[in-house]
Design a protein around this motif. Structure first.
Motif, PDB file in Angstrom:
ATOM      1  N   ALA A   1       0.845  -1.202   0.000  1.00 42.39           N
ATOM      2  CA  ALA A   1       0.000   0.000   0.000  1.00 42.39           C
ATOM      3  C   ALA A   1       0.874   1.244   0.000  1.00 42.39           C
ATOM      4  O   ALA A   1       1.913   1.306   0.668  1.00 42.39           O
ATOM      5  CB  ALA A   1      -0.904   0.003   1.234  1.00 42.39           C
ATOM      6  N   GLY A   2       0.465   2.232  -0.775  1.00 44.75           N
ATOM      7  CA  GLY A   2       1.087   3.553  -0.704  1.00 44.75           C
ATOM      8  C   GLY A   2       2.313   3.776  -1.560  1.00 44.75           C
ATOM      9  O   GLY A   2       2.522   4.877  -2.059  1.00 44.75           O
ATOM     10  N   LYS A   3       3.150   2.774  -1.757  1.00 45.51           N
ATOM     11  CA  LYS A   3       4.432   2.970  -2.428  1.00 45.51           C
ATOM     12  C   LYS A   3       4.244   3.064  -3.941  1.00 45.51           C
ATOM     13  O   LYS A   3       3.836   2.106  -4.601  1.00 45.51           O
ATOM     14  CB  LYS A   3       5.397   1.830  -2.088  1.00 45.51           C
ATOM     15  CG  LYS A   3       5.751   1.750  -0.611  1.00 45.51           C
ATOM     16  CD  LYS A   3       6.372   3.046  -0.101  1.00 45.51           C
ATOM     17  CE  LYS A   3       6.792   2.959   1.353  1.00 45.51           C
ATOM     18  NZ  LYS A   3       7.291   4.245   1.870  1.00 45.51           N
ATOM     19  N   ASN A   4       4.579   4.245  -4.496  1.00 48.95           N
ATOM     20  CA  ASN A   4       4.335   4.484  -5.917  1.00 48.95           C
ATOM     21  C   ASN A   4       5.542   4.086  -6.773  1.00 48.95           C
ATOM     22  O   ASN A   4       6.581   3.662  -6.263  1.00 48.95           O
ATOM     23  CB  ASN A   4       3.957   5.953  -6.156  1.00 48.95           C
ATOM     24  CG  ASN A   4       5.023   6.930  -5.673  1.00 48.95           C
ATOM     25  OD1 ASN A   4       6.197   6.582  -5.576  1.00 48.95           O
ATOM     26  ND2 ASN A   4       4.611   8.149  -5.370  1.00 48.95           N
ATOM     27  N   LEU A   5       5.388   4.236  -8.098  1.00 46.39           N
ATOM     28  CA  LEU A   5       6.441   3.804  -9.017  1.00 46.39           C
ATOM     29  C   LEU A   5       7.742   4.552  -8.782  1.00 46.39           C
ATOM     30  O   LEU A   5       8.835   3.976  -8.896  1.00 46.39           O
ATOM     31  CB  LEU A   5       5.988   3.992 -10.471  1.00 46.39           C
ATOM     32  CG  LEU A   5       4.777   3.180 -10.940  1.00 46.39           C
ATOM     33  CD1 LEU A   5       4.654   3.265 -12.450  1.00 46.39           C
ATOM     34  CD2 LEU A   5       4.850   1.723 -10.500  1.00 46.39           C
ATOM     35  N   LYS A   6       7.666   5.838  -8.449  1.00 47.65           N
ATOM     36  CA  LYS A   6       8.875   6.627  -8.226  1.00 47.65           C
ATOM     37  C   LYS A   6       9.709   6.049  -7.078  1.00 47.65           C
ATOM     38  O   LYS A   6      10.944   6.121  -7.109  1.00 47.65           O
ATOM     39  CB  LYS A   6       8.509   8.082  -7.928  1.00 47.65           C
ATOM     40  CG  LYS A   6       8.034   8.857  -9.148  1.00 47.65           C
ATOM     41  CD  LYS A   6       7.767  10.321  -8.800  1.00 47.65           C
ATOM     42  CE  LYS A   6       7.306  11.105 -10.026  1.00 47.65           C
ATOM     43  NZ  LYS A   6       7.035  12.519  -9.689  1.00 47.65           N
TER      44      LYS A   6
END
Length: 277
Positions: free
Chosen positions: A107-112
């Motif tokens: 949850a929460g951790k984006n591609l960047k």
């Protein structure tokens, strides 16, 4: 379908699960049940001790993997708060390569976040499954990095389609809403079930009967819902003027109290999802 699995096995020979909590175990079990991969293809690093599955290779550290090991597909199933250190260890281990595909359920951790650790060219599929995969009714919204090919995206859906409905998102920011609504959603239903059981017991219904009937109530209601496109019609079907249902719904809807409370809860989940990013 059989040919699809031959294609998937040809493309992904070594499968690594990084972490294996409740959701990771549910996905792994479904993958094995559906013969998508064989247990000798799978290695799990940093598993939860109560989530072990027979005949799967478990290791407590990436350092314990064979020196020539190369992962073709990595499922990232660690907790978001532990992820940066673990993923830096994974990058330093050299067991992945530019063709490795990463599937994150965090949850929460984006591609960047992943691109910062690996590179901007990393092949990452970010998804948010819910626990209903255990009953072959999961919901899996997903978003891919630009260098994940259409074929690789198709393979992702082939892996999950046997136990979930996959939905490709056009905007990664939608994950906050989908996580709050559908990732956390089963918990809202379970809480309502728990409250109904508690109230039934207060009204002198025996506990075992209350549990059985509340389960039946939710199961039957879901079947009606699945067969209808008009929820208002379902409500009207069981709400007689000045009857018991009307009285209960009036109390729930007074001053939009239920709507306000549910919206507050979901927006709180959205806020937490954003904090984890």
């Amino acid at each position: 379908m059989f040919n699809n699995y031959i294609e998937i096995n040809f493309m992904f020979k070594n499968i690594l699960f990084l972490g294996c909590g409740n959701m990771g175990r549910a996905i792994l079990q479904k993958i094995l049940e559906n013969n998508i991969f064989q247990d000798n293809q799978i290695t799990v690093v940093k598993p939860s001790s109560n989530n072990l599955i027979a005949n799967v290779n478990y290791q407590n550290s990436l350092n314990l993997l064979h020196g020539s090991y190369q992962a073709d597909l990595v499922f990232i199933c660690v907790k978001p708060q532990d992820s940066e250190q673990v993923l830096n260890e994974l990058f330093a281990s050299k067991i992945t390569n530019p063709n490795t595909i990463f599937i994150s359920i965090m949850a929460g951790k984006n591609l960047k976040f992943f691109q910062k650790i690996f590179s901007k060219k990393v092949k990452i599929i970010r998804c948010m499954p819910n626990i209903l995969v255990k009953e072959n009714n999961g919901i899996i919204p997903y978003f891919t990095s630009k260098n994940v090919s259409a074929i690789e995206q198709d393979f992702f859906e082939k892996i999950f389609n046997n136990f979930a409905s996959c939905l490709a998102l056009d905007d990664e920011k939608l994950f906050h809403a989908y996580t709050a609504l559908f990732g956390s959603g089963p918990a809202y239903v379970f809480l309502i079930a728990s409250l109904l059981i508690e109230i039934a017991i207060e009204l002198k219904v025996e506990k075992n009967i209350a549990v059985k009937l509340v389960k039946k109530l939710l199961f039957g209601s879901t079947q009606l819902l699945n067969n209808s496109d008009d929820i208002s019609q379902l409500l009207a079907m069981i709400t007689s003027a000045k009857g018991t249902t009307a009285s209960a719904l009036e109390a729930l809807n007074k001053n939009n109290n239920l709507q306000k409370l549910l919206r507050k809860a979901i927006m709180s989940a959205v806020k937490t999802s954003k904090k984890l990013a």
